[in-house]
Motif scaffolding. Structure first.
Motif, PDB file in Angstrom:
ATOM      1  N   ALA A  12       0.932  -0.777   0.092  1.00  0.00           N
ATOM      2  CA  ALA A  12      -0.096  -0.204   0.316  1.00  0.00           C
ATOM      3  C   ALA A  12       0.884   1.453   0.107  1.00  0.00           C
ATOM      4  CB  ALA A  12      -0.648   0.442   1.369  1.00  0.00           C
ATOM      5  N   SER A  13       2.475   1.307  -0.186  1.00  0.00           N
ATOM      6  CA  SER A  13       2.944   2.180   0.563  1.00  0.00           C
ATOM      7  C   SER A  13       3.331   2.755  -1.480  1.00  0.00           C
ATOM      8  CB  SER A  13       4.057   2.330   0.897  1.00  0.00           C
ATOM      9  OG  SER A  13       5.421   2.895   0.710  1.00  0.00           O
ATOM     10  N   PRO A  14       2.430   4.187  -1.376  1.00  0.00           N
ATOM     11  CA  PRO A  14       3.507   4.557  -3.348  1.00  0.00           C
ATOM     12  C   PRO A  14       4.782   5.239  -3.002  1.00  0.00           C
ATOM     13  CG  PRO A  14       2.044   6.109  -1.343  1.00  0.00           C
ATOM     14  CD  PRO A  14       1.930   5.421  -0.813  1.00  0.00           C
ATOM     15  N   PHE A  15       5.363   5.062  -2.159  1.00  0.00           N
ATOM     16  CA  PHE A  15       7.391   5.082  -2.153  1.00  0.00           C
ATOM     17  C   PHE A  15       7.851   3.860  -2.431  1.00  0.00           C
ATOM     18  CE2 PHE A  15       6.532   9.215  -0.270  1.00  0.00           C
ATOM     19  CZ  PHE A  15       6.084   9.038   0.754  1.00  0.00           C
ATOM     20  N   SER A  16       7.144   2.535  -1.948  1.00  0.00           N
ATOM     21  CA  SER A  16       7.327   0.935  -2.272  1.00  0.00           C
ATOM     22  C   SER A  16       7.300   0.897  -3.781  1.00  0.00           C
ATOM     23  CB  SER A  16       7.016   0.350  -0.994  1.00  0.00           C
ATOM     24  OG  SER A  16       7.670  -1.051  -1.612  1.00  0.00           O
ATOM     25  N   ARG A  17       6.296   1.470  -4.179  1.00  0.00           N
ATOM     26  CA  ARG A  17       5.515   1.360  -4.997  1.00  0.00           C
ATOM     27  C   ARG A  17       6.609   1.980  -6.845  1.00  0.00           C
ATOM     28  NH1 ARG A  17       2.029  -3.236  -6.195  1.00  0.00           N
ATOM     29  NH2 ARG A  17       0.501  -3.054  -4.909  1.00  0.00           N
ATOM     30  N   ARG A  18       6.943   2.743  -6.094  1.00  0.00           N
ATOM     31  CA  ARG A  18       8.054   3.907  -6.225  1.00  0.00           C
ATOM     32  C   ARG A  18       8.718   3.263  -6.652  1.00  0.00           C
ATOM     33  NH1 ARG A  18       8.442   9.809  -3.453  1.00  0.00           N
ATOM     34  NH2 ARG A  18       7.241  10.152  -4.605  1.00  0.00           N
ATOM     35  N   VAL A  19       9.699   2.152  -5.952  1.00  0.00           N
ATOM     36  CA  VAL A  19      10.933   1.625  -6.321  1.00  0.00           C
ATOM     37  C   VAL A  19      10.998  -0.187  -7.236  1.00  0.00           C
ATOM     38  CG1 VAL A  19      12.622   0.454  -5.301  1.00  0.00           C
ATOM     39  CG2 VAL A  19      12.150   2.472  -4.254  1.00  0.00           C
ATOM     40  N   GLU A  20       9.637  -0.354  -6.996  1.00  0.00           N
ATOM     41  CA  GLU A  20       9.811  -1.385  -7.294  1.00  0.00           C
ATOM     42  C   GLU A  20       9.301  -0.965  -9.281  1.00  0.00           C
ATOM     43  OE1 GLU A  20       6.280  -4.453  -7.048  1.00  0.00           O
ATOM     44  OE2 GLU A  20       6.268  -2.952  -5.172  1.00  0.00           O
ATOM     45  N   LEU A  21       8.516   0.286  -9.452  1.00  0.00           N
ATOM     46  CA  LEU A  21       8.472   0.904 -10.714  1.00  0.00           C
ATOM     47  C   LEU A  21       9.733   0.883 -11.635  1.00  0.00           C
ATOM     48  CD1 LEU A  21       6.759   1.725 -13.474  1.00  0.00           C
ATOM     49  CD2 LEU A  21       6.126   3.794 -11.783  1.00  0.00           C
ATOM     50  N   ALA A  22      11.049   1.305 -10.752  1.00  0.00           N
ATOM     51  CA  ALA A  22      12.124   1.690 -10.656  1.00  0.00           C
ATOM     52  C   ALA A  22      12.334   0.530 -11.363  1.00  0.00           C
ATOM     53  CB  ALA A  22      12.695   2.362 -10.231  1.00  0.00           C
ATOM     54  N   LEU A  23      12.716  -0.361 -10.635  1.00  0.00           N
ATOM     55  CA  LEU A  23      13.294  -1.576 -11.312  1.00  0.00           C
ATOM     56  C   LEU A  23      12.781  -2.117 -12.272  1.00  0.00           C
ATOM     57  CD1 LEU A  23      12.849  -2.703  -7.411  1.00  0.00           C
ATOM     58  CD2 LEU A  23      15.484  -2.321  -8.212  1.00  0.00           C
ATOM     59  N   LYS A  24      11.476  -1.726 -11.812  1.00  0.00           N
ATOM     60  CA  LYS A  24      10.797  -2.700 -13.438  1.00  0.00           C
ATOM     61  C   LYS A  24      11.127  -2.292 -15.012  1.00  0.00           C
ATOM     62  CE  LYS A  24       6.860  -4.370 -11.150  1.00  0.00           C
ATOM     63  NZ  LYS A  24       6.799  -6.153 -11.054  1.00  0.00           N
ATOM     64  N   LEU A  25      11.339  -0.720 -14.935  1.00  0.00           N
ATOM     65  CA  LEU A  25      11.581   0.227 -15.371  1.00  0.00           C
ATOM     66  C   LEU A  25      13.063  -0.371 -16.165  1.00  0.00           C
ATOM     67  CD1 LEU A  25      10.218   3.613 -14.979  1.00  0.00           C
ATOM     68  CD2 LEU A  25       9.662   2.125 -16.369  1.00  0.00           C
ATOM     69  N   LYS A  26      13.897  -0.954 -15.456  1.00  0.00           N
ATOM     70  CA  LYS A  26      15.657  -0.714 -16.240  1.00  0.00           C
ATOM     71  C   LYS A  26      15.399  -2.620 -16.142  1.00  0.00           C
ATOM     72  CE  LYS A  26      17.927   3.176 -13.885  1.00  0.00           C
ATOM     73  NZ  LYS A  26      18.755   3.676 -14.674  1.00  0.00           N
ATOM     74  N   ALA A  27      15.055  -3.367 -15.394  1.00  0.00           N
ATOM     75  CA  ALA A  27      14.907  -4.882 -15.969  1.00  0.00           C
ATOM     76  C   ALA A  27      15.116  -5.164 -14.986  1.00  0.00           C
ATOM     77  CB  ALA A  27      14.707  -4.873 -17.336  1.00  0.00           C
ATOM     78  N   ILE A  28      15.770  -5.067 -13.245  1.00  0.00           N
ATOM     79  CA  ILE A  28      16.566  -5.745 -12.687  1.00  0.00           C
ATOM     80  C   ILE A  28      15.731  -6.698 -12.006  1.00  0.00           C
ATOM     81  CG2 ILE A  28      17.320  -4.889 -10.838  1.00  0.00           C
ATOM     82  CD1 ILE A  28      17.710  -2.544 -11.347  1.00  0.00           C
ATOM     83  N   PRO A  29      16.045  -8.068 -12.512  1.00  0.00           N
ATOM     84  CA  PRO A  29      16.010  -8.963 -10.827  1.00  0.00           C
ATOM     85  C   PRO A  29      16.423  -9.096  -9.750  1.00  0.00           C
ATOM     86  CG  PRO A  29      17.381  -9.440 -12.835  1.00  0.00           C
ATOM     87  CD  PRO A  29      17.289  -8.513 -12.881  1.00  0.00           C
ATOM     88  N   TYR A  30      15.039  -9.069  -9.127  1.00  0.00           N
ATOM     89  CA  TYR A  30      15.238  -8.775  -7.375  1.00  0.00           C
ATOM     90  C   TYR A  30      13.772  -9.593  -6.681  1.00  0.00           C
ATOM     91  CZ  TYR A  30      10.205  -6.520  -7.987  1.00  0.00           C
ATOM     92  OH  TYR A  30       8.930  -5.686  -7.983  1.00  0.00           O
ATOM     93  N   GLN A  31      14.348  -9.577  -5.310  1.00  0.00           N
ATOM     94  CA  GLN A  31      13.526 -10.514  -4.171  1.00  0.00           C
ATOM     95  C   GLN A  31      12.647  -9.490  -3.740  1.00  0.00           C
ATOM     96  OE1 GLN A  31      15.467 -12.479  -1.583  1.00  0.00           O
ATOM     97  NE2 GLN A  31      14.133 -13.514  -0.584  1.00  0.00           N
ATOM     98  N   TYR A  32      11.243  -9.947  -3.632  1.00  0.00           N
ATOM     99  CA  TYR A  32      10.346  -9.342  -2.838  1.00  0.00           C
ATOM    100  C   TYR A  32      10.042  -9.166  -1.979  1.00  0.00           C
ATOM    101  CZ  TYR A  32       6.450  -5.584  -1.840  1.00  0.00           C
ATOM    102  OH  TYR A  32       5.578  -4.773  -1.444  1.00  0.00           O
ATOM    103  N   ILE A  33       9.984  -8.866  -0.668  1.00  0.00           N
ATOM    104  CA  ILE A  33       9.706  -9.040   0.909  1.00  0.00           C
ATOM    105  C   ILE A  33       8.910  -8.210   1.430  1.00  0.00           C
ATOM    106  CG2 ILE A  33      10.565  -9.574   2.857  1.00  0.00           C
ATOM    107  CD1 ILE A  33      13.767  -9.171   0.174  1.00  0.00           C
ATOM    108  N   GLU A  34       7.764  -9.004   1.323  1.00  0.00           N
ATOM    109  CA  GLU A  34       6.273  -7.984   2.070  1.00  0.00           C
ATOM    110  C   GLU A  34       6.378  -7.823   3.096  1.00  0.00           C
ATOM    111  OE1 GLU A  34       3.491  -6.848  -0.370  1.00  0.00           O
ATOM    112  OE2 GLU A  34       3.209  -5.416   1.898  1.00  0.00           O
ATOM    113  N   GLU A  35       7.177  -6.677   3.510  1.00  0.00           N
ATOM    114  CA  GLU A  35       6.621  -5.967   4.798  1.00  0.00           C
ATOM    115  C   GLU A  35       5.113  -5.828   5.975  1.00  0.00           C
ATOM    116  OE1 GLU A  35       9.364  -6.295   7.192  1.00  0.00           O
ATOM    117  OE2 GLU A  35      10.891  -5.943   5.492  1.00  0.00           O
ATOM    118  N   ASP A  36       5.106  -6.841   6.485  1.00  0.00           N
ATOM    119  CA  ASP A  36       3.730  -5.789   7.662  1.00  0.00           C
ATOM    120  C   ASP A  36       4.093  -5.169   8.271  1.00  0.00           C
ATOM    121  OD1 ASP A  36       2.007  -8.637  10.136  1.00  0.00           O
ATOM    122  OD2 ASP A  36       1.980  -6.368   9.865  1.00  0.00           O
TER     123      ASP A  36
END
Lengths: 221, 217
Positions: A12-36
């Motif tokens: 739900a965090s727009p800041f977290s989503r920003r970074v995800e978008l950035a990672l996808k735009l550069k096609a960088i493979p990454y492991q995502y850890i969902e934080e509670d």
């Protein structure tokens, strides 16, 4: 050397989503850890001891926190599909407008939830003034970044979020009639698969709206 | 003509000082224009900063830039002498993190402690001290945040030196003291004693009068 990239984020965090978008735009493979956020992982607390917030990017076990610091780090580390322009003055302008969004627009939006009546109207007026600044920045351009999506587009995704939630709640904060360029930009980026992957999925949007109303001071940067 | 750097600033502003210090550290000549922000902002200022209408404005080749940290990043990218950010990308990210911490957390906390009403002061002071404690940890045994030489984090932390000292003297507020934060306090002394910094700072007595006058309003 083998690259290992991890992102500690929250859906739900727009800041977290920003970074995800950035990672996808550069096609960088990454492991995502969902934080509670009510039960943060020991890793998150170790990687961001100062704020204990998401997002945190961990690159080969080295953490970087703060979404805009992460995005600059990514742009310098992975040089494909650059986010920031080459020219130092253009870079300064992108940073200025990104700061404008984060330091002026976002706090005004957060304030909105706490206001009613006349104060609410004045706050909406303030938001429209801030929207005008961004509208002017889009003149003659397809994206804030020019011909391609860039640094400022990533930060401006908050406008897409607002537009979507406005459609759901019926309360339109963003004035798309007054600001046609912003509206066109929203339509344009929403056609991009990579952007859609980073938006709140439709089935979770109601939850997100409730979350946002309850906690204007989010647990993320 | 057109090539010269111009800084529209205010003598008492730590933000103005950040930019002047960075330019001095890199040996970049510039023209300084004092803005009378209290009474009468110049037309030029309003032209160059139409969005915020504030000092400070940095002008180079006719193009204006505002926001001190945005300006510092521009200066670093344009004039390569005496770098103020590290080469290593992760270290650079860490520095940017601390600069953000300074501006988004530290300085607002100090401002809040300065202006808070009597009944809220103790909490506000504790919050400000918590920020300083965290910041002190970033020094981590180094002389400066930038290591052996002043870097962008040190420049961004300039407020903690004469400005904070002046506020503490004028109000009796105690957040940064040698007893509470010996390493950070030593940093303030080391920072001020650098010749480039010393030359660029506003006179302390004038600053004290200004701060006292501002606080009494």
């Amino acid at each position: 050397m083998e690259e290992e990239v991890k992102l500690h984020g929250m859906w739900a965090s727009p800041f977290s989503r920003r970074v995800e978008l950035a990672l996808k735009l550069k096609a960088i493979p990454y492991q995502y850890i969902e934080e509670d956020l009510s039960n943060k992982t020991p890793s998150l607390l170790r990687y961001n001891p100062v704020h204990k917030k998401v997002p945190v990017l961990v690159h080969n076990d080295k953490p970087v926190a703060e979404s805009m610091v992460i995005i600059e780090y990514m742009d310098e580390t992975w040089e494909n599909n650059p986010f920031l322009p080459r020219d130092p003055y253009e870079r300064a302008m992108a940073r200025f407008y990104a700061k404008f969004i984060d330091d002026k627009l976002l706090p005004t939006l957060a304030k909105l939830g706490q206001t009613a009546g006349k104060e609410k109207e004045e706050t909406i007026e303030e938001i429209h003034e801030q929207q005008k600044v961004l509208e002017d920045e889009l003149k003659g351009k397809q994206f804030f970044g020019g011909q391609r999506i860039g640094y400022l587009d990533i930060v401006a995704m908050i406008l897409v979020w607002l537009h979507l939630t406005g459609s759901i709640t019926g309360q339109k904060v963003l004035s798309t009639e007054k600001f046609p360029l912003i509206y066109e930009w929203i339509e344009r980026v929403m056609k991009m698969e990579v952007v859609n992957e980073c938006l709140i999925p439709e089935e979770k949007r109601q939850d997100w709206i409730q979350l946002a109303q309850r906690a204007p001071k989010s647990a993320s940067n | 003509m057109g090539e010269e750097v111009k800084v529209f600033g205010f003598w008492a502003s730590p933000y103005s000082h950040r930019v002047e210090l960075a330019l001095s550290l890199k040996g970049v000549p510039y023209e300084y224009i004092e803005e009378d922000i209290l009474k009468n902002k110049s037309d030029l200022l309003l032209k160059y900063n139409p969005i915020h209408k504030k000092v400070l404005v940095f002008l180079y080749k006719g193009k204006p830039i505002v926001e001190s940290i945005v300006i510092l990043e521009y200066i670093e990218e344009t004039w390569k002498a005496n770098p103020i950010l590290p080469q290593n990308l992760h270290d650079k990210a860490i520095d940017r993190f601390w600069i953000k911490f300074m501006d988004d957390k530290c300085l607002p906390a100090i401002r809040k402690a300065t202006f808070s009403p009597e009944n809220e002061r103790e909490t506000a002071v504790e919050e400000a001290c918590e920020c300083l404690r965290t910041l002190e940890s970033a020094l981590n045994g180094k002389r400066f945040f930038g290591g052996d030489a002043i870097g962008m984090v040190d420049i961004a932390a300039n407020f903690l030196t004469i400005w904070l000292r002046t506020i503490q003297e004028a109000t009796g507020l105690e957040v940064l003291s040698v007893e509470k934060f010996p390493d950070l306090f030593k940093w303030t002394d080391d920072f001020i004693s650098c010749s480039v910094v010393k030359e660029s700072l506003p006179p302390t007595d004038k600053l004290l009068s200004f701060v006292k006058a501002s606080l009494s309003q």
